[in-house]
Motif scaffolding. Structure first.
Motif, PDB file in Angstrom:
ATOM      1  N   UNK A 191       0.785  -1.226   0.000  1.00 51.86           N
ATOM      2  CA  UNK A 191       0.000   0.000   0.000  1.00 51.86           C
ATOM      3  C   UNK A 191       0.821   1.282   0.000  1.00 51.86           C
ATOM      4  N   UNK A 192       2.133   1.175  -0.101  1.00 54.78           N
ATOM      5  CA  UNK A 192       2.997   2.359  -0.058  1.00 54.78           C
ATOM      6  C   UNK A 192       2.973   3.129  -1.374  1.00 54.78           C
ATOM      7  N   UNK A 193       2.846   2.423  -2.491  1.00 56.44           N
ATOM      8  CA  UNK A 193       2.880   3.054  -3.812  1.00 56.44           C
ATOM      9  C   UNK A 193       1.524   2.932  -4.506  1.00 56.44           C
ATOM     10  N   UNK A 194       1.278   3.854  -5.435  1.00 60.53           N
ATOM     11  CA  UNK A 194       0.102   3.781  -6.285  1.00 60.53           C
ATOM     12  C   UNK A 194       0.491   4.175  -7.709  1.00 60.53           C
ATOM     13  N   UNK A 195      -0.326   3.765  -8.654  1.00 63.01           N
ATOM     14  CA  UNK A 195      -0.079   4.075 -10.054  1.00 63.01           C
ATOM     15  C   UNK A 195      -0.321   5.555 -10.294  1.00 63.01           C
ATOM     16  N   UNK A 196       0.649   6.228 -10.859  1.00 65.38           N
ATOM     17  CA  UNK A 196       0.521   7.643 -11.186  1.00 65.38           C
ATOM     18  C   UNK A 196       0.106   7.830 -12.638  1.00 65.38           C
ATOM     19  N   UNK A 197       0.768   7.098 -13.547  1.00 64.88           N
ATOM     20  CA  UNK A 197       0.449   7.259 -14.965  1.00 64.88           C
ATOM     21  C   UNK A 197       0.935   6.063 -15.768  1.00 64.88           C
ATOM     22  N   UNK A 198       0.346   5.911 -16.943  1.00 61.97           N
ATOM     23  CA  UNK A 198       0.831   4.931 -17.913  1.00 61.97           C
ATOM     24  C   UNK A 198       1.033   5.657 -19.235  1.00 61.97           C
ATOM     25  N   UNK A 199       1.929   5.129 -20.027  1.00 59.10           N
ATOM     26  CA  UNK A 199       2.247   5.740 -21.309  1.00 59.10           C
ATOM     27  C   UNK A 199       2.527   4.637 -22.309  1.00 59.10           C
ATOM     28  N   UNK A 200       1.813   4.677 -23.428  1.00 58.57           N
ATOM     29  CA  UNK A 200       2.101   3.735 -24.504  1.00 58.57           C
ATOM     30  C   UNK A 200       3.280   4.285 -25.293  1.00 58.57           C
ATOM     31  N   UNK A 201       4.297   3.465 -25.441  1.00 60.29           N
ATOM     32  CA  UNK A 201       5.462   3.834 -26.230  1.00 60.29           C
ATOM     33  C   UNK A 201       5.613   2.806 -27.342  1.00 60.29           C
ATOM     34  N   UNK A 202       6.442   3.119 -28.329  1.00 60.38           N
ATOM     35  CA  UNK A 202       6.636   2.195 -29.421  1.00 60.38           C
ATOM     36  C   UNK A 202       7.058   0.835 -28.879  1.00 60.38           C
TER      37      UNK A 202
END
Length: 171
Positions: free
Chosen positions: A35-46
């Motif tokens: 529970x210390x971390x959470x998802x901030x963002x995702x990015x589709x890359x090549x």
């Protein structure tokens, strides 16, 4: 197969936000509680996906951001993308991130040579002296000996993300 298959990509994006996956990554890489971390963002890359995890507000700057870079065919271009993402995260959070590269391709000797094994983690490697991140880890589903011991939950992630062997019953 990934990343061209939108169903596979959507499945991976869903898994990236699941608490048990986040906790496995954070506990193994920075030795923190659930529970210390959470998802901030995702990015589709090549040919891949980047996910950024940040520590919860109560902890804030005490822990580095974590970047997860999933790329089935990791090569020099993929590493360039990873380095660029680390630098962007550094500019945003003023901390060098920890990055985990997950791949399934057979890495070339010149590419893999700088990586060193992590003690007590047979499938996890790190890149010493990476000035662009706090620590760069590598987890592959295909090393020279072809053996994956899966002695811990982190070792199962390449199989989950890249081979599609996943059941959401763990959540």
């Amino acid at each position: 197969m990934f990343p061209c298959d939108p169903v596979q990509q959507e499945r991976i994006l869903k898994m990236l936000s699941e608490k048990n996956v986040i906790d496995i990554i954070a506990k193994t890489l920075v030795n923190v509680y659930e529970g210390t971390y959470s998802l901030s963002s995702t990015l589709n890359v090549e040919n891949g996906i980047l996910a950024t995890y940040i520590a919860c507000r109560e902890i804030d700057n005490a822990l580095p951001p974590i970047i997860l870079h999933i790329q089935p065919n990791l090569c020099q271009d993929g590493m360039t993308t990873a380095v660029n993402q680390c630098l962007q995260i550094y500019q945003q959070y003023h901390q060098l991130p920890v990055i985990l590269l997950i791949t399934s391709n057979k890495l070339t000797d010149p590419f893999f040579a700088p990586f060193k094994p992590v003690p007590d983690k047979s499938d996890l490697y790190f890149l010493p002296n990476a000035a662009w991140c706090g620590t760069c880890f590598l987890l592959s589903n295909n090393f020279d000996n072809g053996i994956i011991h899966q002695e811990d939950e982190l070792s199962s992630l390449p199989n989950l993300f890249l081979e599609g062997n996943y059941s959401s019953s763990k959540t």
